[in-house]
Design an enzyme around this catalytic site. Sequence first.
Site, PDB file in Angstrom:
ATOM      1  CD1 TRP A 180      -0.250  -1.440   3.210  1.00  0.00           C
ATOM      2  CD2 TRP A 180       0.566   0.639   3.323  1.00  0.00           C
ATOM      3  NE1 TRP A 180       0.502  -1.351   4.368  1.00  0.00           N
ATOM      4  CE2 TRP A 180       1.010  -0.079   4.465  1.00  0.00           C
ATOM      5  CE3 TRP A 180       0.944   1.975   3.183  1.00  0.00           C
ATOM      6  CZ2 TRP A 180       1.814   0.497   5.447  1.00  0.00           C
ATOM      7  CZ3 TRP A 180       1.756   2.545   4.160  1.00  0.00           C
ATOM      8  CH2 TRP A 180       2.175   1.823   5.281  1.00  0.00           C
ATOM      9  CG  ASN A 181       5.069   1.229   0.720  1.00  0.00           C
ATOM     10  OD1 ASN A 181       4.668   0.324  -0.015  1.00  0.00           O
ATOM     11  ND2 ASN A 181       6.360   1.422   0.934  1.00  0.00           N
ATOM     12  CE  LYS A 204      -4.130 -10.303  -1.380  1.00  0.00           C
ATOM     13  NZ  LYS A 204      -4.088  -8.877  -1.049  1.00  0.00           N
ATOM     14  N   PRO A 205      -3.170  -6.393  -5.505  1.00  0.00           N
ATOM     15  CG  PRO A 205      -3.835  -4.651  -6.857  1.00  0.00           C
ATOM     16  CD  PRO A 205      -4.147  -6.080  -6.548  1.00  0.00           C
ATOM     17  CG  ASP A 206      -2.420  -3.516   1.191  1.00  0.00           C
ATOM     18  OD1 ASP A 206      -1.858  -4.389   1.854  1.00  0.00           O
ATOM     19  OD2 ASP A 206      -3.233  -2.699   1.674  1.00  0.00           O
ATOM     20  CB  SER A 256       5.984  -7.503   6.605  1.00  0.00           C
ATOM     21  OG  SER A 256       5.276  -8.727   6.519  1.00  0.00           O
ATOM     22  CD  GLU A 277      11.580  -3.385  -1.574  1.00  0.00           C
ATOM     23  OE1 GLU A 277      11.234  -3.263  -0.378  1.00  0.00           O
ATOM     24  OE2 GLU A 277      11.359  -2.527  -2.442  1.00  0.00           O
TER      25      GLU A 277
END
Length: 540
Positions: A180-181, A204-206, A256, A277
């Site tokens: 999301w960032n 699959k995006p946040d 994460s 990442e």
Amino acid sequence: MSASTPDPTGRPLADGPHDPEHDPTASYALEPEYVEALTRRILATSGETAEVRSPINGAPLAHIPQSTEDDVVEAFARARRAQEAWARTSLEHRSAIMMRLHDLVLDRQDEILDLIVWESGKARKHAFDEPMHIALTARYYGRTASEHLGTKRKLGVVPGLTRVEVNRVPKGVVGIISPWNYPFTMALCDGLPALLAGNAVVAKPDAQTMLSALLGAQLLEEAGFPKDLWQVVAGPGSRVGTSVIGKADYICFTGSTATGKKVAAGCAERLIGCSLELGGKNPMLVLRDADVERAAEGAVRASFSNAGQLCVSMERLFVADQVYDRFRERFVARTQAMTLGATLDWGNDMGSLISQDQLDTVTRHVEDAVAKGAQVLCGGRARPDLGPFYFEPTILEGVTPDMTCFGEETFGPVISLYRFHDEADAVARANDGEYGLNASIYSRDGARARDLARQVKCGTVNINEAFGATFASIDSPMGGMRESGMGRRQGSEGIHRYTESQSVGQQKLIRFAPMLGMSDEQYAGVMTANLRLMKKLGRA
């Protein structure tokens, strides 16, 4: 700031009076038709939706349709059909589409920025990094397609009689799970080289930033990529993310470290590749010969861009004794002079955190540090008057290993300031812990700083810059060491990860077996003589 919405494309804002004396977000709303057009791109048949609210002011943005496991199956089926045809297209055709995307992103950047800011709460100037990065990525890969993907001649075992070529064959369908960032660039930047290499993508995006990712998918189609080549699914990672990992030919994940380990385990179970990442506790080193003013300016960007919600931002700042006091004074002064606000307009130096969870983590880290003796040089408190999840840019001094923020990633606008006596100590402290994503070194001696960089266990190191020198240089690889990840985005590594190397060897005249009545022993003798000759001639 104009609020008009051209039809059929344009900025996603409804018309409304704009009073600069009051909250500039209050008079705007996302057009329902605009949101509906974007969310239709999700393959979702569950009938369920998830509400998304803006971190700017808590206003509802959209109800996102949720996908089922069957939807994921269908997404991969569509993507595989599209990929078979796409893989047969020429590199020139794919490159031309990539260059059209470059122009389209720049032309539509106001629309993109509005949506990013609405969804993420970041300052508009930090949102601008996203379309800029996608334009850079599209142009780079569009112009270097043949360099990375063209068939390459290799040395044959018998000069003139053995011809060997290496092809780059697409993996098939790539699964991309994005965070999301940086919702626009992270949704697209890893997928662009995958498409160029002849793959399809299931993304699959946040859940918190689906709209920015969906706008990216729309722009891909408008640029000329086939409709079914890029599929989007939505839903909890435990259901939809796991299904994507279970069906993809390769996984690209950004998020994460804890989740990344689970992704890696799922990929290992299926013997498919992945690039990850992950987290970081990134160090910045200000050496004794640094330009203090330049280092202080860089430290503000390094620490507080996107309110510290940037994988490559700094959370640990090590400053040489000789310049510590002057640097601290200038860094604090620059931080206190920042323009704060959660709005759609230009002019803010820092925006909001994205959620209550992020605010809770930042608050807990700062309160824990203060309770155990750390000093707050500036900031240190939430600002609900600016936005529901707003926290001031915060500089801490006197942070010790027993404090949570010493070793854990905060992922917010908090940085700890440390003094060092010699550079070997600074490097050792920078390398402390299990992370190794990004680092920054400030020094007037570039050669010395570059030499020091080789000792820092991070995938990228920036000299006299926070993160832009490496992250914006698309020809160079970007990724983490140790628990900050595996694999690289950008450059040749960023596109080769989506391909299988295929060697094709053609033999002429002779065969690798006895000929002309030779015995096996005679054949071995001839080959041994040839090996000695090749060495003498300098052949590899």
